[in-house]
Design an enzyme around this catalytic site. Structure first.
Site, PDB file in Angstrom:
ATOM      1  N   GLY A  70       0.804  -1.214   0.000  1.00  0.00           N
ATOM      2  CA  GLY A  70       0.000   0.000   0.000  1.00  0.00           C
ATOM      3  C   GLY A  70       0.841   1.269   0.000  1.00  0.00           C
ATOM      4  O   GLY A  70       0.545   2.223  -0.726  1.00  0.00           O
ATOM      5  N   SER A  71       1.900   1.282   0.795  1.00  0.00           N
ATOM      6  CA  SER A  71       2.723   2.489   0.892  1.00  0.00           C
ATOM      7  C   SER A  71       3.339   2.825  -0.461  1.00  0.00           C
ATOM      8  O   SER A  71       3.331   3.985  -0.887  1.00  0.00           O
ATOM      9  CB  SER A  71       3.839   2.304   1.925  1.00  0.00           C
ATOM     10  OG  SER A  71       3.281   2.038   3.193  1.00  0.00           O
ATOM     11  N   ASN A 151      -8.043   3.983   8.418  1.00  0.00           N
ATOM     12  CA  ASN A 151      -7.473   2.802   9.070  1.00  0.00           C
ATOM     13  C   ASN A 151      -7.618   2.819  10.585  1.00  0.00           C
ATOM     14  O   ASN A 151      -7.510   1.778  11.223  1.00  0.00           O
ATOM     15  CB  ASN A 151      -6.000   2.631   8.686  1.00  0.00           C
ATOM     16  CG  ASN A 151      -5.211   3.905   8.783  1.00  0.00           C
ATOM     17  OD1 ASN A 151      -5.558   4.925   8.188  1.00  0.00           O
ATOM     18  ND2 ASN A 151      -4.145   3.875   9.552  1.00  0.00           N
ATOM     19  N   GLN A 179      -7.736  -0.030   3.251  1.00  0.00           N
ATOM     20  CA  GLN A 179      -8.649  -0.605   4.243  1.00  0.00           C
ATOM     21  C   GLN A 179      -9.965  -1.059   3.616  1.00  0.00           C
ATOM     22  O   GLN A 179     -10.759  -1.749   4.258  1.00  0.00           O
ATOM     23  CB  GLN A 179      -8.949   0.400   5.359  1.00  0.00           C
ATOM     24  CG  GLN A 179      -7.765   0.692   6.266  1.00  0.00           C
ATOM     25  CD  GLN A 179      -7.378  -0.498   7.145  1.00  0.00           C
ATOM     26  OE1 GLN A 179      -8.206  -1.350   7.483  1.00  0.00           O
ATOM     27  NE2 GLN A 179      -6.109  -0.567   7.511  1.00  0.00           N
ATOM     28  N   SER A 199      -3.524  -3.222  -0.715  1.00  0.00           N
ATOM     29  CA  SER A 199      -2.427  -3.987  -0.123  1.00  0.00           C
ATOM     30  C   SER A 199      -2.946  -5.354   0.326  1.00  0.00           C
ATOM     31  O   SER A 199      -3.932  -5.443   1.061  1.00  0.00           O
ATOM     32  CB  SER A 199      -1.884  -3.215   1.080  1.00  0.00           C
ATOM     33  OG  SER A 199      -0.891  -3.982   1.726  1.00  0.00           O
ATOM     34  N   HIS A 201      -1.918  -7.711   2.390  1.00  0.00           N
ATOM     35  CA  HIS A 201      -1.919  -8.222   3.774  1.00  0.00           C
ATOM     36  C   HIS A 201      -3.052  -7.650   4.620  1.00  0.00           C
ATOM     37  O   HIS A 201      -3.257  -8.070   5.755  1.00  0.00           O
ATOM     38  CB  HIS A 201      -0.559  -8.002   4.445  1.00  0.00           C
ATOM     39  CG  HIS A 201      -0.263  -6.612   4.892  1.00  0.00           C
ATOM     40  ND1 HIS A 201      -0.388  -6.227   6.210  1.00  0.00           N
ATOM     41  CD2 HIS A 201       0.168  -5.522   4.227  1.00  0.00           C
ATOM     42  CE1 HIS A 201      -0.026  -4.952   6.322  1.00  0.00           C
ATOM     43  NE2 HIS A 201       0.310  -4.500   5.138  1.00  0.00           N
ATOM     44  N   THR A 237      12.346  -8.565 -11.514  1.00  0.00           N
ATOM     45  CA  THR A 237      11.629  -9.837 -11.645  1.00  0.00           C
ATOM     46  C   THR A 237      10.422  -9.870 -10.716  1.00  0.00           C
ATOM     47  O   THR A 237      10.519  -9.500  -9.544  1.00  0.00           O
ATOM     48  CB  THR A 237      12.585 -11.007 -11.341  1.00  0.00           C
ATOM     49  OG1 THR A 237      13.699 -10.895 -12.224  1.00  0.00           O
ATOM     50  CG2 THR A 237      11.908 -12.353 -11.529  1.00  0.00           C
ATOM     51  N   CYS A 324       1.811   2.476  12.839  1.00  0.00           N
ATOM     52  CA  CYS A 324       2.919   3.368  12.505  1.00  0.00           C
ATOM     53  C   CYS A 324       3.153   4.411  13.574  1.00  0.00           C
ATOM     54  O   CYS A 324       4.227   4.971  13.685  1.00  0.00           O
ATOM     55  CB  CYS A 324       2.651   4.058  11.180  1.00  0.00           C
ATOM     56  SG  CYS A 324       1.891   2.968   9.991  1.00  0.00           S
TER      57      CYS A 324
HETATM   58  C1  PLP Z   1      -1.776  -0.453   5.953  1.00  0.00           C
HETATM   59  C2  PLP Z   1      -2.116   0.790   5.217  1.00  0.00           C
HETATM   60  C3  PLP Z   1      -1.230   1.359   4.273  1.00  0.00           C
HETATM   61  C4  PLP Z   1       0.138   0.782   4.040  1.00  0.00           C
HETATM   62  O1  PLP Z   1       0.109  -0.444   3.384  1.00  0.00           O
HETATM   63  P1  PLP Z   1       1.417  -1.378   3.415  1.00  0.00           P
HETATM   64  O2  PLP Z   1       1.089  -2.482   2.477  1.00  0.00           O
HETATM   65  O3  PLP Z   1       1.576  -1.836   4.826  1.00  0.00           O
HETATM   66  O4  PLP Z   1       2.550  -0.534   2.928  1.00  0.00           O
HETATM   67  C5  PLP Z   1      -1.626   2.479   3.599  1.00  0.00           C
HETATM   68  N1  PLP Z   1      -2.830   3.039   3.814  1.00  0.00           N
HETATM   69  C6  PLP Z   1      -3.712   2.531   4.686  1.00  0.00           C
HETATM   70  C7  PLP Z   1      -5.036   3.175   4.858  1.00  0.00           C
HETATM   71  C8  PLP Z   1      -3.376   1.397   5.425  1.00  0.00           C
HETATM   72  O5  PLP Z   1      -4.252   0.909   6.303  1.00  0.00           O
END
Ligand code: PLP
Length: 396
Positions: A70-71, A151, A179, A199, A201, A237, A324
Protein backbone atom coordinates in the site's frame (compact mmCIF):
# COMPACT_ATOMS: atom_id res chain seq x y z
CA UNK A 1 -8.48 -17.08 25.51
CA UNK A 2 -6.50 -15.74 22.53
CA UNK A 3 -8.18 -12.98 20.53
CA UNK A 4 -6.57 -11.33 17.52
CA UNK A 5 -8.44 -8.07 17.03
CA UNK A 6 -5.94 -6.01 15.07
CA UNK A 7 -6.89 -6.83 11.50
CA UNK A 8 -6.47 -3.22 10.38
CA UNK A 9 -2.74 -3.59 11.15
CA UNK A 10 -2.47 -6.88 9.31
CA UNK A 11 -4.38 -10.10 8.80
CA UNK A 12 -3.62 -13.77 9.01
CA UNK A 13 -3.17 -15.26 5.54
CA UNK A 14 -6.07 -17.36 4.33
CA UNK A 15 -5.56 -20.99 3.40
CA UNK A 16 -6.73 -20.13 -0.10
CA UNK A 17 -4.02 -17.48 -0.48
CA UNK A 18 -1.29 -19.79 0.84
CA UNK A 19 -2.41 -22.62 -1.46
CA UNK A 20 -2.37 -20.26 -4.43
CA UNK A 21 1.22 -19.27 -3.68
CA UNK A 22 2.87 -22.61 -2.96
CA UNK A 23 3.13 -23.97 -6.53
CA UNK A 24 5.01 -20.82 -7.56
CA UNK A 25 7.61 -21.38 -4.88
CA UNK A 26 7.93 -25.12 -5.38
CA UNK A 27 7.51 -26.13 -9.02
CA UNK A 28 6.63 -23.17 -11.20
CA UNK A 29 9.63 -21.13 -10.12
CA UNK A 30 10.61 -19.89 -13.60
CA UNK A 31 11.26 -16.24 -14.42
CA UNK A 32 8.20 -14.86 -16.22
CA UNK A 33 10.53 -13.18 -18.73
CA UNK A 34 12.06 -16.52 -19.80
CA UNK A 35 10.82 -18.08 -23.02
CA UNK A 36 10.90 -21.75 -22.05
CA UNK A 37 7.79 -23.35 -20.65
CA UNK A 38 8.44 -23.05 -16.92
CA UNK A 39 9.01 -19.31 -17.41
CA UNK A 40 5.95 -18.97 -19.59
CA UNK A 41 3.86 -20.81 -16.99
CA UNK A 42 4.93 -18.16 -14.48
CA UNK A 43 4.14 -15.39 -16.98
CA UNK A 44 0.66 -16.83 -17.47
CA UNK A 45 0.19 -16.90 -13.71
CA UNK A 46 1.15 -13.22 -13.46
CA UNK A 47 -1.32 -12.42 -16.22
CA UNK A 48 -4.09 -14.37 -14.55
CA UNK A 49 -3.44 -12.67 -11.19
CA UNK A 50 -3.58 -9.24 -12.82
CA UNK A 51 -6.75 -10.18 -14.69
CA UNK A 52 -8.42 -11.43 -11.52
CA UNK A 53 -7.61 -8.28 -9.55
CA UNK A 54 -8.84 -6.12 -12.44
CA UNK A 55 -12.10 -8.05 -12.57
CA UNK A 56 -12.65 -7.56 -8.85
CA UNK A 57 -12.12 -3.80 -9.14
CA UNK A 58 -14.07 -3.36 -12.37
CA UNK A 59 -11.17 -2.24 -14.57
CA UNK A 60 -9.06 -3.53 -17.47
CA UNK A 61 -6.19 -5.97 -16.89
CA UNK A 62 -3.57 -3.50 -18.19
CA UNK A 63 -4.72 -0.87 -15.71
CA UNK A 64 -3.29 -2.88 -12.76
CA UNK A 65 0.34 -2.40 -11.65
CA UNK A 66 1.75 -4.62 -8.93
CA UNK A 67 3.68 -2.90 -6.13
CA UNK A 68 5.37 -3.89 -2.88
CA UNK A 69 2.28 -2.85 -0.92
CA UNK A 70 0.00 0.00 0.00
CA UNK A 71 2.72 2.49 0.89
CA UNK A 72 4.48 2.07 -2.43
CA UNK A 73 1.23 2.35 -4.36
CA UNK A 74 0.36 5.58 -2.51
CA UNK A 75 3.84 7.06 -3.09
CA UNK A 76 3.79 6.09 -6.76
CA UNK A 77 0.31 7.51 -7.41
CA UNK A 78 0.98 10.83 -5.71
CA UNK A 79 4.50 11.28 -7.12
CA UNK A 80 3.27 10.53 -10.64
CA UNK A 81 0.42 13.05 -10.46
CA UNK A 82 2.82 15.63 -9.03
CA UNK A 83 5.36 15.03 -11.79
CA UNK A 84 2.88 15.54 -14.61
CA UNK A 85 1.25 18.41 -12.69
CA UNK A 86 4.56 20.26 -12.42
CA UNK A 87 5.08 19.94 -16.18
CA UNK A 88 1.70 21.61 -16.72
CA UNK A 89 2.40 24.26 -14.10
CA UNK A 90 -0.20 22.78 -11.76
CA UNK A 91 1.38 22.37 -8.36
CA UNK A 92 -1.58 22.25 -5.99
CA UNK A 93 -2.70 19.02 -4.31
CA UNK A 94 -5.78 18.38 -2.14
CA UNK A 95 -5.95 15.73 0.57
CA UNK A 96 -7.23 15.41 4.14
CA UNK A 97 -5.76 15.69 7.63
CA UNK A 98 -6.48 12.04 8.50
CA UNK A 99 -4.74 10.16 5.69
CA UNK A 100 -2.27 7.34 6.28
CA UNK A 101 1.33 8.49 6.72
CA UNK A 102 2.24 6.96 3.34
CA UNK A 103 0.15 9.78 1.87
CA UNK A 104 0.81 12.55 4.41
CA UNK A 105 4.58 12.13 4.42
CA UNK A 106 4.74 12.01 0.61
CA UNK A 107 2.78 15.27 0.53
CA UNK A 108 5.13 16.83 3.12
CA UNK A 109 8.05 15.97 0.87
CA UNK A 110 6.32 17.50 -2.13
CA UNK A 111 5.69 20.69 -0.17
CA UNK A 112 9.42 20.97 0.35
CA UNK A 113 9.79 20.57 -3.41
CA UNK A 114 7.53 23.56 -4.07
CA UNK A 115 4.03 22.06 -4.19
CA UNK A 116 1.15 23.60 -2.30
CA UNK A 117 -0.97 21.14 -0.33
CA UNK A 118 -4.47 21.78 1.02
CA UNK A 119 -5.45 19.31 3.75
CA UNK A 120 -9.21 19.32 4.19
CA UNK A 121 -10.55 19.20 7.73
CA UNK A 122 -12.46 16.09 8.62
CA UNK A 123 -15.87 16.46 10.29
CA UNK A 124 -16.30 15.15 13.82
CA UNK A 125 -17.91 12.00 12.41
CA UNK A 126 -14.70 11.26 10.48
CA UNK A 127 -16.03 12.07 7.03
CA UNK A 128 -15.09 14.64 4.37
CA UNK A 129 -17.74 15.87 1.95
CA UNK A 130 -17.70 16.30 -1.83
CA UNK A 131 -18.63 19.95 -1.24
CA UNK A 132 -15.38 20.49 0.67
CA UNK A 133 -13.45 19.01 -2.24
CA UNK A 134 -15.37 21.09 -4.76
CA UNK A 135 -14.61 24.31 -2.91
CA UNK A 136 -10.92 23.50 -2.57
CA UNK A 137 -10.24 22.69 -6.23
CA UNK A 138 -8.34 25.47 -8.04
CA UNK A 139 -7.24 25.89 -11.66
CA UNK A 140 -3.74 24.72 -10.64
CA UNK A 141 -4.92 21.58 -8.76
CA UNK A 142 -3.24 18.47 -10.21
CA UNK A 143 -4.46 15.84 -7.74
CA UNK A 144 -7.08 15.03 -5.13
CA UNK A 145 -6.08 12.11 -2.89
CA UNK A 146 -8.58 10.95 -0.27
CA UNK A 147 -8.68 7.61 1.50
CA UNK A 148 -11.59 5.24 0.92
CA UNK A 149 -11.88 4.12 4.54
CA UNK A 150 -9.83 5.31 7.48
CA UNK A 151 -7.47 2.80 9.07
CA UNK A 152 -8.01 3.99 12.64
CA UNK A 153 -11.65 4.97 12.96
CA UNK A 154 -12.96 2.98 10.00
CA UNK A 155 -15.07 5.76 8.51
CA UNK A 156 -16.07 5.32 4.86
CA UNK A 157 -15.82 8.37 2.61
CA UNK A 158 -18.31 9.36 -0.15
CA UNK A 159 -15.80 8.26 -2.79
CA UNK A 160 -18.14 8.11 -5.76
CA UNK A 161 -19.40 11.65 -5.14
CA UNK A 162 -15.89 13.01 -4.55
CA UNK A 163 -14.80 11.28 -7.75
CA UNK A 164 -17.66 12.92 -9.65
CA UNK A 165 -16.57 16.36 -8.45
CA UNK A 166 -12.99 15.68 -9.57
CA UNK A 167 -14.09 14.34 -12.94
CA UNK A 168 -16.31 17.36 -13.58
CA UNK A 169 -13.33 19.63 -12.90
CA UNK A 170 -10.87 17.39 -14.77
CA UNK A 171 -8.67 16.77 -11.73
CA UNK A 172 -7.01 13.38 -11.22
CA UNK A 173 -8.51 11.49 -8.25
CA UNK A 174 -6.52 8.94 -6.25
CA UNK A 175 -7.88 6.95 -3.33
CA UNK A 176 -5.93 4.96 -0.75
CA UNK A 177 -8.29 1.99 -0.58
CA UNK A 178 -6.01 -0.20 1.52
CA UNK A 179 -8.65 -0.61 4.24
CA UNK A 180 -11.51 -0.94 1.77
CA UNK A 181 -10.30 -3.42 -0.85
CA UNK A 182 -11.61 -6.86 -0.02
CA UNK A 183 -13.85 -5.35 2.67
CA UNK A 184 -16.27 -3.17 0.70
CA UNK A 185 -17.66 -3.55 -2.81
CA UNK A 186 -15.50 -1.43 -5.14
CA UNK A 187 -15.97 -0.57 -8.78
CA UNK A 188 -13.47 2.01 -10.02
CA UNK A 189 -15.56 2.85 -13.11
CA UNK A 190 -18.80 3.47 -11.25
CA UNK A 191 -16.99 5.37 -8.52
CA UNK A 192 -15.09 7.78 -10.79
CA UNK A 193 -11.70 6.70 -9.47
CA UNK A 194 -8.54 7.42 -11.52
CA UNK A 195 -6.00 5.73 -9.26
CA UNK A 196 -6.49 3.31 -6.36
CA UNK A 197 -4.04 1.70 -3.94
CA UNK A 198 -4.53 -1.67 -2.27
CA UNK A 199 -2.43 -3.99 -0.12
CA UNK A 200 -2.77 -7.77 0.09
CA UNK A 201 -1.92 -8.22 3.77
CA UNK A 202 -4.99 -6.20 4.78
CA UNK A 203 -7.31 -8.81 3.24
CA UNK A 204 -5.69 -12.10 4.25
CA UNK A 205 -3.06 -12.07 1.50
CA UNK A 206 0.73 -11.94 1.82
CA UNK A 207 2.72 -9.00 3.20
CA UNK A 208 4.87 -6.92 0.89
CA UNK A 209 2.54 -7.07 -2.14
CA UNK A 210 -0.03 -4.61 -3.33
CA UNK A 211 -1.38 -3.04 -6.46
CA UNK A 212 -2.05 0.33 -7.99
CA UNK A 213 -4.94 0.77 -10.40
CA UNK A 214 -4.24 3.53 -12.91
CA UNK A 215 -7.00 4.42 -15.34
CA UNK A 216 -6.01 4.29 -19.01
CA UNK A 217 -4.78 7.73 -20.08
CA UNK A 218 -3.71 8.80 -16.56
CA UNK A 219 0.04 9.37 -16.37
CA UNK A 220 2.31 7.31 -14.14
CA UNK A 221 6.07 7.65 -13.91
CA UNK A 222 8.72 4.94 -13.95
CA UNK A 223 9.21 3.93 -10.35
CA UNK A 224 12.11 1.55 -10.95
CA UNK A 225 14.21 1.67 -14.10
CA UNK A 226 15.09 -1.76 -15.35
CA UNK A 227 13.32 -4.42 -17.33
CA UNK A 228 9.96 -4.29 -19.03
CA UNK A 229 8.03 -5.66 -16.04
CA UNK A 230 4.84 -3.79 -15.07
CA UNK A 231 4.74 -2.18 -18.53
CA UNK A 232 8.21 -0.71 -17.94
CA UNK A 233 7.01 1.30 -14.92
CA UNK A 234 8.57 -0.91 -12.27
CA UNK A 235 11.49 -3.04 -13.40
CA UNK A 236 12.56 -6.17 -11.56
CA UNK A 237 11.63 -9.84 -11.64
CA UNK A 238 8.06 -10.26 -10.48
CA UNK A 239 7.06 -11.54 -7.05
CA UNK A 240 5.04 -14.32 -8.66
CA UNK A 241 3.91 -16.10 -5.46
CA UNK A 242 2.98 -12.76 -3.92
CA UNK A 243 0.90 -11.79 -6.93
CA UNK A 244 -0.88 -15.15 -6.90
CA UNK A 245 -1.58 -14.79 -3.17
CA UNK A 246 -2.92 -11.27 -3.65
CA UNK A 247 -5.28 -12.29 -6.43
CA UNK A 248 -6.53 -15.38 -4.58
CA UNK A 249 -7.09 -13.45 -1.35
CA UNK A 250 -8.97 -10.65 -3.10
CA UNK A 251 -11.07 -13.10 -5.10
CA UNK A 252 -12.02 -14.97 -1.94
CA UNK A 253 -12.73 -11.80 0.05
CA UNK A 254 -14.92 -10.31 -2.68
CA UNK A 255 -16.79 -13.58 -3.21
CA UNK A 256 -17.65 -13.77 0.51
CA UNK A 257 -18.09 -10.04 1.09
CA UNK A 258 -21.79 -9.96 1.91
CA UNK A 259 -21.70 -12.96 4.18
CA UNK A 260 -18.55 -11.81 6.01
CA UNK A 261 -19.84 -8.29 6.48
CA UNK A 262 -23.23 -9.39 7.78
CA UNK A 263 -21.40 -11.38 10.44
CA UNK A 264 -18.88 -8.62 11.22
CA UNK A 265 -21.51 -5.91 11.59
CA UNK A 266 -23.23 -8.01 14.26
CA UNK A 267 -20.00 -8.61 16.18
CA UNK A 268 -18.96 -4.98 15.80
CA UNK A 269 -22.28 -3.60 17.01
CA UNK A 270 -22.34 -5.90 20.02
CA UNK A 271 -18.77 -4.85 20.86
CA UNK A 272 -19.55 -1.14 20.55
CA UNK A 273 -22.67 -1.53 22.68
CA UNK A 274 -20.79 -3.51 25.33
CA UNK A 275 -17.79 -1.19 25.57
CA UNK A 276 -19.80 2.02 25.63
CA UNK A 277 -21.32 0.78 28.92
CA UNK A 278 -18.02 1.87 30.46
CA UNK A 279 -18.61 5.33 31.97
CA UNK A 280 -16.92 8.28 30.24
CA UNK A 281 -16.26 6.47 26.97
CA UNK A 282 -17.04 7.61 23.44
CA UNK A 283 -17.09 6.02 19.99
CA UNK A 284 -14.76 7.59 17.42
CA UNK A 285 -16.07 7.88 13.87
CA UNK A 286 -19.54 7.70 12.39
CA UNK A 287 -21.80 5.02 13.86
CA UNK A 288 -23.15 3.86 10.47
CA UNK A 289 -20.65 4.78 7.77
CA UNK A 290 -17.83 2.65 9.19
CA UNK A 291 -16.02 -0.53 8.20
CA UNK A 292 -17.92 -3.64 9.29
CA UNK A 293 -15.05 -4.76 11.53
CA UNK A 294 -13.93 -1.46 13.06
CA UNK A 295 -14.42 -0.35 16.67
CA UNK A 296 -12.53 2.68 18.02
CA UNK A 297 -13.33 4.06 21.45
CA UNK A 298 -11.75 6.65 23.75
CA UNK A 299 -11.79 6.11 27.50
CA UNK A 300 -11.21 9.19 29.59
CA UNK A 301 -8.42 9.23 32.15
CA UNK A 302 -6.20 6.43 30.82
CA UNK A 303 -3.29 5.87 28.43
CA UNK A 304 -4.03 3.66 25.42
CA UNK A 305 -0.56 2.10 25.54
CA UNK A 306 -0.97 0.77 29.09
CA UNK A 307 -4.38 -0.55 28.13
CA UNK A 308 -2.87 -2.48 25.22
CA UNK A 309 -0.17 -4.07 27.34
CA UNK A 310 -2.66 -5.22 29.95
CA UNK A 311 -5.00 -6.55 27.27
CA UNK A 312 -2.08 -8.42 25.71
CA UNK A 313 -1.51 -10.11 29.06
CA UNK A 314 -5.11 -11.33 28.80
CA UNK A 315 -4.50 -12.69 25.30
CA UNK A 316 -6.16 -9.83 23.42
CA UNK A 317 -4.20 -8.22 20.56
CA UNK A 318 -5.52 -4.73 19.87
CA UNK A 319 -4.19 -1.32 18.91
CA UNK A 320 -4.43 2.23 20.11
CA UNK A 321 -4.43 3.54 16.57
CA UNK A 322 -2.17 2.93 13.63
CA UNK A 323 0.78 0.59 13.93
CA UNK A 324 2.92 3.37 12.50
CA UNK A 325 2.34 5.76 15.37
CA UNK A 326 2.95 3.29 18.16
CA UNK A 327 6.36 3.90 19.61
CA UNK A 328 5.80 7.65 19.48
CA UNK A 329 4.25 9.61 22.33
CA UNK A 330 2.11 11.82 20.10
CA UNK A 331 -1.58 11.02 20.13
CA UNK A 332 -3.11 9.74 16.91
CA UNK A 333 -3.27 12.40 14.20
CA UNK A 334 -6.59 10.88 13.14
CA UNK A 335 -8.23 11.43 16.54
CA UNK A 336 -6.87 14.98 16.64
CA UNK A 337 -8.21 15.49 13.09
CA UNK A 338 -11.77 14.66 14.22
CA UNK A 339 -11.39 17.13 17.06
CA UNK A 340 -10.66 14.87 20.04
CA UNK A 341 -8.61 16.85 22.59
CA UNK A 342 -5.10 15.53 23.40
CA UNK A 343 -6.03 14.29 26.86
CA UNK A 344 -8.66 11.88 25.58
CA UNK A 345 -6.99 11.06 22.25
CA UNK A 346 -4.32 9.29 24.32
CA UNK A 347 -6.88 6.90 25.77
CA UNK A 348 -8.00 5.22 22.56
CA UNK A 349 -8.56 1.57 21.76
CA UNK A 350 -8.97 0.21 18.22
CA UNK A 351 -10.36 -3.29 17.77
CA UNK A 352 -10.50 -4.45 14.16
CA UNK A 353 -12.26 -7.75 13.54
CA UNK A 354 -12.11 -10.42 10.87
CA UNK A 355 -14.40 -13.36 10.15
CA UNK A 356 -12.13 -15.50 12.32
CA UNK A 357 -13.46 -13.72 15.40
CA UNK A 358 -16.30 -15.39 17.31
CA UNK A 359 -19.16 -14.24 19.53
CA UNK A 360 -17.36 -15.83 22.50
CA UNK A 361 -14.30 -13.70 21.79
CA UNK A 362 -16.42 -10.56 21.62
CA UNK A 363 -18.00 -11.38 24.99
CA UNK A 364 -14.54 -12.03 26.40
CA UNK A 365 -13.35 -8.57 25.24
CA UNK A 366 -16.51 -7.00 26.68
CA UNK A 367 -15.84 -8.65 30.04
CA UNK A 368 -12.09 -7.87 30.20
CA UNK A 369 -11.80 -4.28 28.92
CA UNK A 370 -13.88 -2.69 31.73
CA UNK A 371 -11.70 -4.39 34.38
CA UNK A 372 -8.52 -3.09 32.78
CA UNK A 373 -9.94 0.41 32.30
CA UNK A 374 -11.01 0.52 35.94
CA UNK A 375 -7.63 -0.75 37.13
CA UNK A 376 -5.82 1.95 35.12
CA UNK A 377 -8.21 4.68 36.22
CA UNK A 378 -7.65 3.77 39.86
CA UNK A 379 -3.93 4.41 39.41
CA UNK A 380 -4.35 7.59 37.40
CA UNK A 381 -3.86 11.02 39.04
CA UNK A 382 -5.88 12.54 36.19
CA UNK A 383 -8.81 10.27 37.03
CA UNK A 384 -8.58 11.25 40.72
CA UNK A 385 -8.75 14.93 39.77
CA UNK A 386 -11.78 14.25 37.61
CA UNK A 387 -13.51 12.31 40.37
CA UNK A 388 -12.77 15.00 42.95
CA UNK A 389 -14.14 17.67 40.64
CA UNK A 390 -10.78 19.43 40.27
CA UNK A 391 -11.12 18.92 36.51
CA UNK A 392 -14.08 18.60 34.21
CA UNK A 393 -14.75 15.46 32.24
CA UNK A 394 -14.26 15.84 28.48
CA UNK A 395 -16.46 12.79 27.85
CA UNK A 396 -19.73 13.07 29.77
C1 PLP B 1 -1.78 -0.45 5.95
C2 PLP B 1 -2.12 0.79 5.22
C3 PLP B 1 -1.23 1.36 4.27
C4 PLP B 1 0.14 0.78 4.04
O1 PLP B 1 0.11 -0.44 3.38
P1 PLP B 1 1.42 -1.38 3.42
O2 PLP B 1 1.09 -2.48 2.48
O3 PLP B 1 1.58 -1.84 4.83
O4 PLP B 1 2.55 -0.53 2.93
C5 PLP B 1 -1.63 2.48 3.60
N1 PLP B 1 -2.83 3.04 3.81
C6 PLP B 1 -3.71 2.53 4.69
C7 PLP B 1 -5.04 3.18 4.86
C8 PLP B 1 -3.38 1.40 5.42
O5 PLP B 1 -4.25 0.91 6.30
Amino acid sequence: MKVYADNAATTKMSKTAIDAMLPYMENVFGNPSSLYSIGQAAAEAVYSARESIAKNLGCATNEIYFTSGGSEADNQAIRSAAEIGAKRNKKHIISTTFEHHAVLHTLKKLEKEGFEVTLLDVHENGIVTPEQVDEAIRPDTCLVTIMYANNEIGTIQPIKEIGAVCRAKKVTFHTDAVQAAGHLPINVQDENIDMLSLSAHKFHGPKGVGALYVRKGVYISNLIEGGAQERGKRGGTENVPGMMGTAAALEEAVANLEETNAKLVKLRDRLIEGLLEIPHSILNGDREKRLPGNVNICFEGIEGESLLLLLDAKGISASSGSACTSGSLDPSHVLLAIGRPHEIAHGSLRLSLSDENTEEQIEYIISEVPKVVEYLRNMSPVWRDLQEGKKNYVIQ
